[in-house]
Design a protein around this motif. Structure first.
Motif, PDB file in Angstrom:
ATOM      1  N   SER A 152       0.827  -1.211   0.000  1.00  0.00           N
ATOM      2  CA  SER A 152       0.000   0.000   0.000  1.00  0.00           C
ATOM      3  C   SER A 152       0.856   1.253   0.000  1.00  0.00           C
ATOM      4  CB  SER A 152      -0.927  -0.005   1.220  1.00  0.00           C
ATOM      5  OG  SER A 152      -1.778  -1.122   1.209  1.00  0.00           O
ATOM      6  N   LYS A 153       1.916   1.223   0.797  1.00  0.00           N
ATOM      7  CA  LYS A 153       2.807   2.381   0.856  1.00  0.00           C
ATOM      8  C   LYS A 153       3.464   2.630  -0.497  1.00  0.00           C
ATOM      9  CE  LYS A 153       4.549   5.602   3.497  1.00  0.00           C
ATOM     10  NZ  LYS A 153       3.671   6.611   4.131  1.00  0.00           N
ATOM     11  N   GLN A 154       3.850   1.545  -1.184  1.00  0.00           N
ATOM     12  CA  GLN A 154       4.487   1.706  -2.497  1.00  0.00           C
ATOM     13  C   GLN A 154       3.481   2.144  -3.553  1.00  0.00           C
ATOM     14  OE1 GLN A 154       7.651   1.767  -2.927  1.00  0.00           O
ATOM     15  NE2 GLN A 154       7.509   2.158  -5.125  1.00  0.00           N
ATOM     16  N   LEU A 155       2.236   1.717  -3.420  1.00  0.00           N
ATOM     17  CA  LEU A 155       1.200   2.186  -4.336  1.00  0.00           C
ATOM     18  C   LEU A 155       1.064   3.705  -4.262  1.00  0.00           C
ATOM     19  CD1 LEU A 155      -1.540  -0.555  -3.813  1.00  0.00           C
ATOM     20  CD2 LEU A 155      -0.534   0.066  -6.011  1.00  0.00           C
ATOM     21  N   ILE A 156       1.070   4.219  -3.024  1.00  0.00           N
ATOM     22  CA  ILE A 156       0.984   5.667  -2.829  1.00  0.00           C
ATOM     23  C   ILE A 156       2.247   6.349  -3.360  1.00  0.00           C
ATOM     24  CG2 ILE A 156       0.832   7.496  -1.102  1.00  0.00           C
ATOM     25  CD1 ILE A 156      -0.800   5.624   0.630  1.00  0.00           C
ATOM     26  N   LYS A 157       3.405   5.739  -3.082  1.00  0.00           N
ATOM     27  CA  LYS A 157       4.679   6.318  -3.515  1.00  0.00           C
ATOM     28  C   LYS A 157       4.725   6.460  -5.031  1.00  0.00           C
ATOM     29  CE  LYS A 157       8.954   7.517  -2.301  1.00  0.00           C
ATOM     30  NZ  LYS A 157       9.270   8.573  -1.323  1.00  0.00           N
ATOM     31  N   LYS A 177       5.077   9.882  -7.228  1.00  0.00           N
ATOM     32  CA  LYS A 177       6.156  10.111  -8.199  1.00  0.00           C
ATOM     33  C   LYS A 177       5.592  10.487  -9.564  1.00  0.00           C
ATOM     34  CE  LYS A 177       9.585   9.616  -5.497  1.00  0.00           C
ATOM     35  NZ  LYS A 177      10.431  10.799  -5.193  1.00  0.00           N
ATOM     36  N   GLY A 178       4.442   9.899  -9.915  1.00  0.00           N
ATOM     37  CA  GLY A 178       3.782  10.300 -11.150  1.00  0.00           C
ATOM     38  C   GLY A 178       3.298  11.744 -11.083  1.00  0.00           C
ATOM     39  N   ALA A 179       2.751  12.130  -9.924  1.00  0.00           N
ATOM     40  CA  ALA A 179       2.312  13.514  -9.739  1.00  0.00           C
ATOM     41  C   ALA A 179       3.504  14.472  -9.758  1.00  0.00           C
ATOM     42  CB  ALA A 179       1.541  13.641  -8.427  1.00  0.00           C
ATOM     43  N   ASP A 180       4.635  14.030  -9.176  1.00  0.00           N
ATOM     44  CA  ASP A 180       5.854  14.856  -9.214  1.00  0.00           C
ATOM     45  C   ASP A 180       6.328  15.068 -10.653  1.00  0.00           C
ATOM     46  OD1 ASP A 180       5.816  14.992  -6.475  1.00  0.00           O
ATOM     47  OD2 ASP A 180       7.331  13.437  -6.173  1.00  0.00           O
ATOM     48  N   LEU A 181       6.253  14.004 -11.462  1.00  0.00           N
ATOM     49  CA  LEU A 181       6.630  14.113 -12.872  1.00  0.00           C
ATOM     50  C   LEU A 181       5.753  15.141 -13.576  1.00  0.00           C
ATOM     51  CD1 LEU A 181       7.977  13.286 -15.521  1.00  0.00           C
ATOM     52  CD2 LEU A 181       6.464  11.279 -15.587  1.00  0.00           C
ATOM     53  N   LEU A 182       4.483  15.105 -13.272  1.00  0.00           N
ATOM     54  CA  LEU A 182       3.554  16.065 -13.861  1.00  0.00           C
ATOM     55  C   LEU A 182       3.952  17.495 -13.506  1.00  0.00           C
ATOM     56  CD1 LEU A 182       0.876  16.243 -15.477  1.00  0.00           C
ATOM     57  CD2 LEU A 182      -0.305  16.242 -13.269  1.00  0.00           C
ATOM     58  N   ASP A 183       4.315  17.724 -12.251  1.00  0.00           N
ATOM     59  CA  ASP A 183       4.731  19.069 -11.816  1.00  0.00           C
ATOM     60  C   ASP A 183       6.014  19.510 -12.514  1.00  0.00           C
ATOM     61  OD1 ASP A 183       2.579  19.269 -10.077  1.00  0.00           O
ATOM     62  OD2 ASP A 183       3.680  18.492  -8.355  1.00  0.00           O
ATOM     63  N   GLU A 243      12.794   8.438 -12.215  1.00  0.00           N
ATOM     64  CA  GLU A 243      12.394   8.226 -10.817  1.00  0.00           C
ATOM     65  C   GLU A 243      11.038   7.532 -10.765  1.00  0.00           C
ATOM     66  OE1 GLU A 243      12.920   8.852  -6.544  1.00  0.00           O
ATOM     67  OE2 GLU A 243      14.253   8.883  -8.285  1.00  0.00           O
ATOM     68  N   TYR A 244      10.119   7.967 -11.611  1.00  0.00           N
ATOM     69  CA  TYR A 244       8.798   7.336 -11.709  1.00  0.00           C
ATOM     70  C   TYR A 244       8.944   5.883 -12.148  1.00  0.00           C
ATOM     71  CZ  TYR A 244       3.896   6.842 -13.319  1.00  0.00           C
ATOM     72  OH  TYR A 244       2.596   6.438 -13.515  1.00  0.00           O
ATOM     73  N   ALA A 245       9.805   5.640 -13.129  1.00  0.00           N
ATOM     74  CA  ALA A 245      10.030   4.276 -13.619  1.00  0.00           C
ATOM     75  C   ALA A 245      10.605   3.377 -12.531  1.00  0.00           C
ATOM     76  CB  ALA A 245      10.970   4.313 -14.832  1.00  0.00           C
ATOM     77  N   TYR A 246      11.540   3.922 -11.760  1.00  0.00           N
ATOM     78  CA  TYR A 246      12.157   3.144 -10.682  1.00  0.00           C
ATOM     79  C   TYR A 246      11.111   2.673  -9.680  1.00  0.00           C
ATOM     80  CZ  TYR A 246      14.566   2.260  -6.268  1.00  0.00           C
ATOM     81  OH  TYR A 246      14.975   1.700  -5.084  1.00  0.00           O
ATOM     82  N   HIS A 247      10.240   3.572  -9.269  1.00  0.00           N
ATOM     83  CA  HIS A 247       9.247   3.209  -8.256  1.00  0.00           C
ATOM     84  C   HIS A 247       8.150   2.312  -8.823  1.00  0.00           C
ATOM     85  CE1 HIS A 247      10.617   5.413  -4.720  1.00  0.00           C
ATOM     86  NE2 HIS A 247      11.050   6.338  -5.551  1.00  0.00           N
ATOM     87  N   LEU A 248       7.892   2.401 -10.122  1.00  0.00           N
ATOM     88  CA  LEU A 248       6.956   1.461 -10.736  1.00  0.00           C
ATOM     89  C   LEU A 248       7.539   0.050 -10.756  1.00  0.00           C
ATOM     90  CD1 LEU A 248       5.440   3.448 -13.749  1.00  0.00           C
ATOM     91  CD2 LEU A 248       4.356   2.871 -11.577  1.00  0.00           C
TER      92      LEU A 248
END
Length: 343
Positions: A220-225, A229-235, A319-324
């Motif tokens: 669950s924590k990684q799902l949120i993470k 990270k996707g939202a950070d990419l958007l920003d 970074e997004y790819a890493y966490h995915l």
């Protein structure tokens, strides 16, 4: 407009409190109803903890109220001073959430004490009746399922995120629509954190469920993470990409990378739903990412300082790819453990 379980349970708790009050012969169901409204909580663990805190502070508040009536009477000033004292005591005990109902008890007991101790005890019993009714309704009817609600909100957050990411580079979405959708995403992410806190509070006594629950917490924590990270990419795209030199030349390649990761995120979600085989290969090709890095590095050359905004965007993508990828590994481990446990 939909009626949520908590809204429905609040109404049922009030109805039960009124009914029980009439059975016990209380002169008015108002105090019991107010106590029931204060006691409804979004999880069973939090509901139980809330009842325990309320029980302690309400007993303490009732005792302080009775003693105060004997010492200083039940004038308006006396009641106000006692309320201040009770608030400070609740804060000192770190039970701030119980202040509201405790003050209801204090006022009810001090107002009734002039008619005798039995009358004051009756007022206190009304509060306990409302708390008991709310707790029973919360546990027995539509018990809170923070895990299920959490997963539903994860899907909602992913839907909002994928819509925004897929149009981030092309910038085809209208500004007012983009702003609205992004606000929705921020709201869902905040609710996800709250749901995770509720899920984290749940307790189990058996060893095996505790281990499964620990794995679910990590997932669950990684799902949120990954969503963050996707939202950070958007920003980062909004802040740096469109003002970067060479943005137009690299638009297709950046858009392709983001599209690939968005699809990867979706496939991980489908795997968690059991719609994709656990051994299915869904990870994006690392060779493609390596080739993208080499091409970007060659393009930047000696102009890194002038075109570093593209570096910011590419870093957010990786970074997004890493966490995915980390999310997929954790998902596979959790699914495999669950399958092994069932076999």
């Amino acid at each position: 407009m939909t009626i949520g379980a908590r809204v429905l349970k609040t109404g049922l708790a009030v109805a039960l409190a009124v009914y029980v009050s009439s059975l016990l012969g209380f002169p008015s169901p108002i105090i019991s109803s107010v106590a029931a409204i204060f006691t409804i909580q979004p999880s069973i663990s939090r509901s139980w903890q809330h009842v325990m805190d309320q029980l302690q502070t309400n007993v303490l508040g009732a005792v302080i109220a009775i003693i105060s009536v004997q010492l200083v009477g039940h004038t308006a000033i006396a009641i106000g001073i006692v309320c201040i004292v009770v608030i400070l005591v609740c804060i000192r005990l770190r039970m701030e959430s119980s202040i509201g109902l405790t003050l209801v008890t204090v006022v009810a007991v001090m107002e009734a004490n002039q008619q005798g101790w039995l009358f004051a005890l009756e007022r206190f019993s009304m509060v306990m009746t409302g708390m008991g009714a709310a707790f029973l309704v919360n546990v027995l009817l539509f018990p809170p399922r923070p895990r299920q609600q959490f997963l539903e909100q994860v899907h909602g957050a992913y839907t909002q995120l994928s819509l925004l990411l897929r149009m981030a580079i092309s910038n085809e979405m209208k500004e007012d629509v983009h702003r609205t959708e992004k606000d929705k995403l921020s709201g869902v992410l905040r609710k996800l954190e709250e749901r995770y806190a509720l899920f984290e509070e749940e307790r189990t006594l058996r060893k095996k469920p505790r281990q499964a629950r620990a794995r679910q917490l990590i997932l669950s924590k990684q799902l949120i993470k990954a969503l963050h990270k996707g939202a950070d990419l958007l920003d980062v795209v909004e802040e740096h990409y469109f003002t970067a030199q060479g943005a137009g030349e690299w638009a297709q390649r950046f858009d392709s990378q983001i599209e690939e990761l968005t699809k990867y995120h979706e496939q991980i979600m489908l795997k968690l739903e059991g719609k994709i085989k656990i051994n299915a290969s869904i990870e994006p090709e690392e060779e493609r990412e390596t080739r993208f890095i080499k091409e970007l590095t060659a393009y930047l050359g000696d102009n890194l300082e002038e075109q570093k905004r593209l570096v910011f965007v590419s870093s957010a993508i990786f970074e997004y790819a890493y966490h995915l990828r980390r999310l997929e590994r954790i998902s596979d481990q959790v699914i495999q453990r669950e399958e092994d446990g069932e076999s």
